[in-house]
Design an enzyme around this catalytic site. Structure first.
Site, PDB file in Angstrom:
ATOM      1  N   GLY A   1       0.828  -1.204   0.000  1.00  0.00           N
ATOM      2  CA  GLY A   1       0.000   0.000   0.000  1.00  0.00           C
ATOM      3  C   GLY A   1       0.858   1.246   0.000  1.00  0.00           C
ATOM      4  CG  ASN A   2      -0.138   4.654  -1.585  1.00  0.00           C
ATOM      5  OD1 ASN A   2      -0.890   5.442  -1.029  1.00  0.00           O
ATOM      6  ND2 ASN A   2      -0.455   4.045  -2.727  1.00  0.00           N
TER       7      ASN A   2
END
Ligand SMILES: Cc1cc2nc3c(=O)[nH]c(=O)nc-3n(C[C@H](O)[C@H](O)[C@H](O)COP(=O)(O)O)c2cc1C
Length: 400
Positions: free
Chosen positions: A208-209
Site C-alpha cells: 500500500g502507500n
C-alpha cells in the site's frame, strides 16, 4: 462584522430531524440562521425546536408579522438559502416559481446562492418530473446536492437519503465562501480519484502507500459545491462519504483504471489525485504465505501497473476534456514534475513534495500546478481545500 445570514428552509420529509444538527453547526460556526419550515415540516419537528435552536422567530406563512413584509425581506437579506431536506414537492414548487408559502416566497426573492439537499424515496427521486425539476433548478444556478444511497424511511434502501448534516454544512460553508450565485462547474461532470491503492500479496497482506485520500476528497467536495456532478473513485481511505457525490470504491490499480475509464467516458474533467501503485506483486498467493523454519522468505517479484494518467491523456475519451495529474516527489521536485508533465501528456500537473510527515495524511499541503501551456501556479502552504479550489479554477478556465 455582521454574522452571515443563512435561511434554512426545511420541508416535510422524514429527514427533517437531521436539519436540527445542520442548524446547530451553522449557528455554532457564527451564522445568523432564520429557519423557514413548510407547514408539512412542522408535522415532523415543531416550531419551538427551530425557534429555540436558531434564536429567531419561526413562521411558515406569509400572513405572520405582515408589517415586516417577511415574504420579501427574509430572502432579500440572506447571504445563503439552504433547503434541507428538500422534498419532491418543494423542489417542484421552487422549479415552477410558485409562491404559496413563506419558503417559496423566500426562494423567489433571494439573490444569494441557493443550495437544495433533496431527500425522498428512490422512485420519487428518479421520476422524470423530479429529474426535470432538479435540472431546471441547476440550470438556474442552484446547487442541488445528490442524495446519498442507504436506508430510507422504511425497511428499504436506495438513493434518496439525506446526506450527513456535517457534509451538507461543508457544502454550505464552501458555497457561502465563494458567494457566487452561478456555480462555475454547473452542468459539468468531473471524475476525481482519491486514496491509495492496495496491491494484494495474499489474502491478508498487500502493498500500500501512505495516501489518506484527503486531497481527493477535498477536490470532490469543492467540485460539488461549485455545482459539478462528481464521480469520486475512492481507493483505500477511512474518510466519511462527501455529500452529493457518486462514490465508487476500488481496491487495486487495475480496478481503479477500470472505474476511471468507465466514468471518464462522458466527463468534462478527470483529476487523478489517487496514489496509484506503480507496481504490484507478480503472483497472488491464494493462501496465506507461511514462515518456513530456517528459511529466508522468497523475494517478492513485482510487475508494472497500467499508467492510467498517460492512457487517459493520450487517448481522451471526450474532446476538450481536461486531465489533471498529481506528482508526489521526494527530491528535485519541480524538474521531475516538468518531465512528468511532458511524459504523461496531461493538461495540468499538481506537483508536491512528499515524505513521511509531508502531504500524505496531513490536512495541509503546498504545491505548484504546472500547465502544459507552460504556466506555473504556486499554491502556498495551507489547507488541501485551498489547493483543490485552485485546481478547479484552472480546470474551469480551460473548460471555458
Ligand atoms: C411519514 C412521511 C414521510 C415523508 N417523507 C418524505 C420525504 O422524505 N421526501 C419527500 O419528498 N416527501 C416526503 N413525504 C411527503 C411530503 O410530506 C408531502 O409531499 C408534502 O406535501 C410535502 O410538503 P412540503 O414540500 O411543503 O414540505 C412524507 C410524508 C410522510 C407522511
Amino acid at each position: 462584522m455582521d454574522k452571515p445570514k443563512v435561511v434554512l428552509g426545511v420541508s416535510g420529509g422524514i429527514a427533517a430531524y437531521k436539519a436540527c444538527e445542520l442548524l446547530r453547526r451553522l449557528t455554532e460556526s457564527g451564522h445568523d440562521v432564520r429557519v423557514v419550515p413548510t407547514a408539512s415540516a412542522l408535522h415532523f419537528v415543531g416550531a419551538a425546536t427551530w425557534s429555540a435552536l436558531s434564536g429567531n422567530p419561526v413562521s411558515t406563512e406569509v400572513w405572520d408579522d405582515v408589517h415586516e413584509v417577511p415574504h420579501v425581506r427574509i430572502g432579500q437579506h440572506a447571504d445563503l438559502v439552504v433547503v434541507a431536506p428538500a422534498t419532491a414537492d418543494t423542489l417542484a414548487r421552487a422549479a415552477h416559481g410558485l409562491a404559496d408559502d413563506l419558503l417559496t416566497n423566500t426562494l423567489l426573492t433571494a439573490r444569494c446562492p441557493v443550495v437544495f439537499a433533496p431527500a425522498m424515496h428512490t422512485e420519487m427521486w428518479e421520476h422524470p418530473a423530479t429529474r426535470e425539476n432538479v435540472a431546471t433548478l441547476r440550470r438556474r444556478g442552484a446547487v442541488v446536492i445528490e442524495p446519498a444511497v442507504g436506508r430510507l424511511t422504511g425497511a428499504d434502501t436506495g438513493k434518496g437519503r439525506l446526506p450527513d448534516p456535517g457534509e451538507i454544512f461543508e457544502v454550505c460553508r464552501r458555497v457561502l465562501a465563494r458567494g457566487v450565485t452561478r456555480p462555475d462547474l454547473a452542468g459539468r461532470h468531473v471524475v476525481v480519484s482519491a486514496g491509495g491503492t492496495r496491491e494484494p500479496l495474499d489474502p491478508v497482506r498487500f502493498l500500500g502507500n501512505r495516501s489518506s485520500g484527503k486531497q481527493g476528497y477535498a477536490l470532490a467536495r469543492t467540485a460539488a459545491a461549485r455545482g459539478a456532478r462528481v464521480t469520486l473513485i475512492a481507493a483505500d481511505t477511512a474518510l466519511p462519504d462527501p455529500a452529493g457525490v457518486d462514490l465508487v470504491r476500488v481496491g487495486t490499480a487495475v480496478e481503479l483504471r477500470e472505474a476511471v475509464l468507465g466514468a471518464a467516458a462522458d466527463a468534462d474533467a478527470v483529476v487523478m489525485a489517487a496514489a496509484v501503485a506503480d507496481f504490484r506483486p507478480a503472483v497472488y498467493a491464494t493462501g496465506k504465505i507461511k514462515k518456513k523454519d530456517g528459511q529466508e522468505p522468497e523475494p517478492v517479484a513485482l510487475v508494472r501497473n497500467p499508467d492510467i494518467l498517460a492512457e487517459l491523456s493520450g487517448d481522451r475519451p471526450r474532446a476538450g476534456q481536461v486531465i489533471v495529474g498529481f506528482a508526489a516527489e521526494t527530491d528535485d521536485v519541480l524538474a521531475n514534475g516538468r518531465a512528468k508533465l511532458k511524459r504523461k501528456g496531461c493538461d495540468l500537473l499538481v506537483v508536491n513534495e512528499v515524505g513521511e510527515r509531508k502531504t500524505f495524511g496531513a490536512d495541509e499541503s503546498e504545491a505548484v500546478v504546472l500547465g502544459a501551456d507552460g504556466s506555473e501556479t504556486p499554491v502556498a502552504h495551507g489547507p488541501k481545500e485551498v489547493l483543490a479550489e485552485t485546481v478547479w479554477d484552472l480546470v474551469a478556465e480551460r473548460l471555458g
